[in-house]
Design a protein around this motif. Structure first.
Motif, PDB file in Angstrom:
ATOM      1  N   GLN A 153      22.783  39.886 -51.113  1.00  0.00           N
ATOM      2  CA  GLN A 153      21.368  39.625 -50.840  1.00  0.00           C
ATOM      3  C   GLN A 153      21.050  39.577 -49.346  1.00  0.00           C
ATOM      4  N   GLN A 154      22.072  39.437 -48.513  1.00  0.00           N
ATOM      5  CA  GLN A 154      21.855  39.414 -47.065  1.00  0.00           C
ATOM      6  C   GLN A 154      21.605  40.823 -46.535  1.00  0.00           C
ATOM      7  N   SER A 155      20.788  40.911 -45.501  1.00  0.00           N
ATOM      8  CA  SER A 155      20.488  42.215 -44.896  1.00  0.00           C
ATOM      9  C   SER A 155      21.404  42.543 -43.722  1.00  0.00           C
ATOM     10  N   THR A 156      22.365  41.672 -43.441  1.00  0.00           N
ATOM     11  CA  THR A 156      23.265  41.880 -42.306  1.00  0.00           C
ATOM     12  C   THR A 156      24.144  43.113 -42.524  1.00  0.00           C
ATOM     13  N   PRO A 157      24.248  44.017 -41.544  1.00  0.00           N
ATOM     14  CA  PRO A 157      25.120  45.194 -41.678  1.00  0.00           C
ATOM     15  C   PRO A 157      26.577  44.785 -41.887  1.00  0.00           C
ATOM     16  N   SER A 158      27.303  45.570 -42.654  1.00  0.00           N
ATOM     17  CA  SER A 158      28.690  45.257 -42.980  1.00  0.00           C
ATOM     18  C   SER A 158      29.605  46.413 -42.590  1.00  0.00           C
ATOM     19  N   PRO A 159      30.416  46.259 -41.537  1.00  0.00           N
ATOM     20  CA  PRO A 159      31.415  47.288 -41.207  1.00  0.00           C
ATOM     21  C   PRO A 159      32.394  47.536 -42.348  1.00  0.00           C
ATOM     22  N   ALA A 160      32.708  46.484 -43.118  1.00  0.00           N
ATOM     23  CA  ALA A 160      33.655  46.639 -44.227  1.00  0.00           C
ATOM     24  C   ALA A 160      33.094  47.561 -45.308  1.00  0.00           C
ATOM     25  N   LEU A 161      31.817  47.427 -45.634  1.00  0.00           N
ATOM     26  CA  LEU A 161      31.208  48.291 -46.637  1.00  0.00           C
ATOM     27  C   LEU A 161      31.124  49.731 -46.127  1.00  0.00           C
ATOM     28  N   ARG A 162      30.780  49.905 -44.867  1.00  0.00           N
ATOM     29  CA  ARG A 162      30.738  51.257 -44.294  1.00  0.00           C
ATOM     30  C   ARG A 162      32.110  51.916 -44.342  1.00  0.00           C
ATOM     31  N   SER A 163      33.137  51.162 -43.999  1.00  0.00           N
ATOM     32  CA  SER A 163      34.503  51.695 -44.012  1.00  0.00           C
ATOM     33  C   SER A 163      34.913  52.089 -45.423  1.00  0.00           C
ATOM     34  N   TRP A 164      34.585  51.248 -46.401  1.00  0.00           N
ATOM     35  CA  TRP A 164      34.932  51.542 -47.800  1.00  0.00           C
ATOM     36  C   TRP A 164      34.220  52.805 -48.265  1.00  0.00           C
ATOM     37  N   LEU A 165      32.952  52.964 -47.927  1.00  0.00           N
ATOM     38  CA  LEU A 165      32.199  54.153 -48.335  1.00  0.00           C
ATOM     39  C   LEU A 165      32.790  55.419 -47.713  1.00  0.00           C
ATOM     40  N   ARG A 166      33.211  55.331 -46.447  1.00  0.00           N
ATOM     41  CA  ARG A 166      33.810  56.493 -45.764  1.00  0.00           C
ATOM     42  C   ARG A 166      35.085  56.965 -46.450  1.00  0.00           C
ATOM     43  N   GLN A 167      35.834  56.028 -47.017  1.00  0.00           N
ATOM     44  CA  GLN A 167      37.136  56.364 -47.596  1.00  0.00           C
ATOM     45  C   GLN A 167      37.037  57.013 -48.973  1.00  0.00           C
ATOM     46  N   LEU A 168      35.872  56.980 -49.600  1.00  0.00           N
ATOM     47  CA  LEU A 168      35.737  57.547 -50.939  1.00  0.00           C
ATOM     48  C   LEU A 168      35.785  59.067 -50.877  1.00  0.00           C
ATOM     49  N   PRO A 169      36.439  59.701 -51.842  1.00  0.00           N
ATOM     50  CA  PRO A 169      36.439  61.174 -51.873  1.00  0.00           C
ATOM     51  C   PRO A 169      35.031  61.698 -52.163  1.00  0.00           C
ATOM     52  N   GLU A 170      34.812  62.945 -51.793  1.00  0.00           N
ATOM     53  CA  GLU A 170      33.500  63.546 -52.022  1.00  0.00           C
ATOM     54  C   GLU A 170      33.604  64.626 -53.088  1.00  0.00           C
ATOM     55  N   ALA A 181      22.715  45.416 -54.974  1.00  0.00           N
ATOM     56  CA  ALA A 181      23.928  46.044 -54.447  1.00  0.00           C
ATOM     57  C   ALA A 181      23.696  47.533 -54.210  1.00  0.00           C
ATOM     58  N   GLY A 182      22.953  48.182 -55.095  1.00  0.00           N
ATOM     59  CA  GLY A 182      22.681  49.602 -54.937  1.00  0.00           C
ATOM     60  C   GLY A 182      21.882  49.914 -53.690  1.00  0.00           C
ATOM     61  N   VAL A 183      20.856  49.122 -53.436  1.00  0.00           N
ATOM     62  CA  VAL A 183      20.018  49.339 -52.248  1.00  0.00           C
ATOM     63  C   VAL A 183      20.827  49.113 -50.977  1.00  0.00           C
ATOM     64  N   LYS A 184      21.683  48.080 -50.982  1.00  0.00           N
ATOM     65  CA  LYS A 184      22.499  47.818 -49.800  1.00  0.00           C
ATOM     66  C   LYS A 184      23.513  48.940 -49.575  1.00  0.00           C
ATOM     67  N   ALA A 185      24.093  49.455 -50.654  1.00  0.00           N
ATOM     68  CA  ALA A 185      25.042  50.561 -50.519  1.00  0.00           C
ATOM     69  C   ALA A 185      24.355  51.819 -49.992  1.00  0.00           C
ATOM     70  N   ILE A 186      23.133  52.085 -50.451  1.00  0.00           N
ATOM     71  CA  ILE A 186      22.384  53.246 -49.954  1.00  0.00           C
ATOM     72  C   ILE A 186      22.106  53.107 -48.466  1.00  0.00           C
ATOM     73  N   ALA A 187      21.698  51.927 -48.035  1.00  0.00           N
ATOM     74  CA  ALA A 187      21.391  51.705 -46.617  1.00  0.00           C
ATOM     75  C   ALA A 187      22.625  51.940 -45.750  1.00  0.00           C
ATOM     76  N   HIS A 188      23.778  51.461 -46.198  1.00  0.00           N
ATOM     77  CA  HIS A 188      24.999  51.622 -45.409  1.00  0.00           C
ATOM     78  C   HIS A 188      25.494  53.065 -45.430  1.00  0.00           C
ATOM     79  N   ALA A 189      25.321  53.759 -46.554  1.00  0.00           N
ATOM     80  CA  ALA A 189      25.693  55.177 -46.602  1.00  0.00           C
ATOM     81  C   ALA A 189      24.814  55.993 -45.653  1.00  0.00           C
ATOM     82  N   SER A 190      23.540  55.667 -45.605  1.00  0.00           N
ATOM     83  CA  SER A 190      22.621  56.372 -44.697  1.00  0.00           C
ATOM     84  C   SER A 190      22.978  56.113 -43.242  1.00  0.00           C
ATOM     85  N   ASP A 191      23.427  54.893 -42.949  1.00  0.00           N
ATOM     86  CA  ASP A 191      23.798  54.543 -41.569  1.00  0.00           C
ATOM     87  C   ASP A 191      24.942  55.420 -41.051  1.00  0.00           C
TER      88      ASP A 191
END
Length: 377
Positions: A153-170, A181-191
């Motif tokens: 629920q927090q809007s604080t950016p998360s380096p850990a979430l960004r790192s996890w998203l980067r590691q996923l195969p495409e 959780a979906g909205v936060k994941a979208i925001a971090h993927a866009s970042d």
């Protein structure tokens, strides 16, 4: 006059729709007095039997679960986050929700999956288990990113979430346990410039319309039947008030309400099949299944031989082109059976079945019931 406490936060549409179902049931009970925590309801005091004869609550912490369990009155929880044998539950069927998400993402052609969830809560775990079953992956091998509900629920950016998203195969299809959780994941993927939906495809739960449509791209989501949760929760309270031995249960009553359909938005508007010809065929079917299209129409659209397309389609999708068309029509028929009062004959026509008899045959083969009985259930 029994006093029924409603302990909801009224901070999202989930609570509002649950309350709507409770009120709908209560209107038929001339001797009920509702006391709650939002809208036009009076503030709810948590002092036990002297204030309420029963409570319908959204319990989301272990501390609250302990407190409600100690009240000594009938309590129905509509969240399903923390279980206690003193507390009854009427809740969304979270395992079925996860399974529906997995089935939907597999129909898009997804072969790589991941999960964003809330740690140490029952409903998130059940959604994960249903999702892994439908995806055909063991829980241990499913890539997961799990944090507490306040963290999501927090809007604080998360380096850990960004790192996890980067590691996923495409490409990877991510099932998020709720829309937050979906909205936060979208925001971090866009970042980090991960394109959605081609590189990451995301699906949430709750269908919080404003939340889902305001994010960019908009978030597809599994819609829940919240009004029915409230209605059946009130009905269970009614039963318990009429049966004094049920006030302190040895085993809680658990009622699971099936989720509704996936509401599609931009985050899943893609076909993830690696074979471009199969992807082209699936897109054509998804766009035109409500018309009287045939296998030949699909073949003509893809500009390949019928045998070539049928072999590649069966290898990629695990079914024939004809079966894919029928499946899309049956999915649409289920939506219309649930959401409208259209006749069976009209639904068969709207979904491009050749006749109502053929619709009955295919529907019963797929769901083990006639369309009319399925609608009644």
């Amino acid at each position: 006059m029994p006093i029924i406490g409603i302990s909801l936060r009224f901070q999202d549409s989930f609570d509002s729709q649950v309350a709507r179902g409770i009120i709908e049931y209560a209107k038929a009970k001339n001797d009920w007095s509702l006391r709650g925590s939002g809208g036009g309801l009076r503030p709810l005091k948590y002092t036990g039997r002297d204030r309420c004869d029963a409570v319908i609550a959204r319990i989301e912490s272990a501390q609250d679960a302990d407190r409600y369990a100690s009240l000594g009155i009938p309590v129905v929880d509509i969240a399903g986050a923390h279980t206690r044998h003193e507390i009854h539950r009427v809740q969304n069927d979270d395992f079925a929700t996860g399974r529906r998400a997995g089935e939907y993402l597999r129909r898009l052609g997804a072969r790589s999956f991941a999960y964003c969830g809330v740690q140490k809560v029952h409903w998130s775990r059940q959604r994960l288990l249903g999702f892994t079953e439908a995806a055909g992956i063991s829980v241990d091998t499913m890539p997961r990113f799990e944090r507490s509900l306040p963290w999501w629920q927090q809007s604080t950016p998360s380096p850990a979430l960004r790192s996890w998203l980067r590691q996923l195969p495409e490409p990877t299809a991510i099932f998020c346990c709720n829309d937050i959780a979906g909205v936060k994941a979208i925001a971090h993927a866009s970042d980090i410039a991960l394109d959605i939906p081609s590189r990451l495809t995301l699906l949430g739960v709750d269908d919080e319309d404003l939340l889902c449509t305001l994010c960019n791209p908009s978030l597809s989501s599994v819609r829940l039947d919240c009004a029915t949760i409230g209605f059946r929760g009130a009905a269970l309270i009614d039963t318990m008030l009429e049966s004094a031995p049920m006030r302190i249960p040895n085993q809680p009553h658990i009622v699971l309400v099936p989720p509704q359909e996936v509401v599609e938005r931009e985050s899943t508007t893609v076909v993830l099949e690696k074979d471009p010809v199969v992807a082209q065929a699936v897109r054509y079917i998804r766009t035109n299944f409500s018309k009287a299209i045939t296998v030949e129409d699909v073949v003509h659209h893809c500009s390949v031989s019928r045998r070539n397309l049928e072999i590649r389609f069966k290898q990629a999708r695990g079914m024939t082109i004809h079966a894919e068309i029928a499946q899309m029509r049956l999915i649409q028929a289920c939506k219309l059976l649930k959401q409208t009062d259209l006749t069976i004959e009209t639904i068969a026509s709207e979904c491009a079945f050749p006749n109502v008899q053929r619709f009955h045959v295919l529907f019963k083969r797929a769901f083990g019931s006639t369309p009319g009985n399925w609608r009644l259930r």
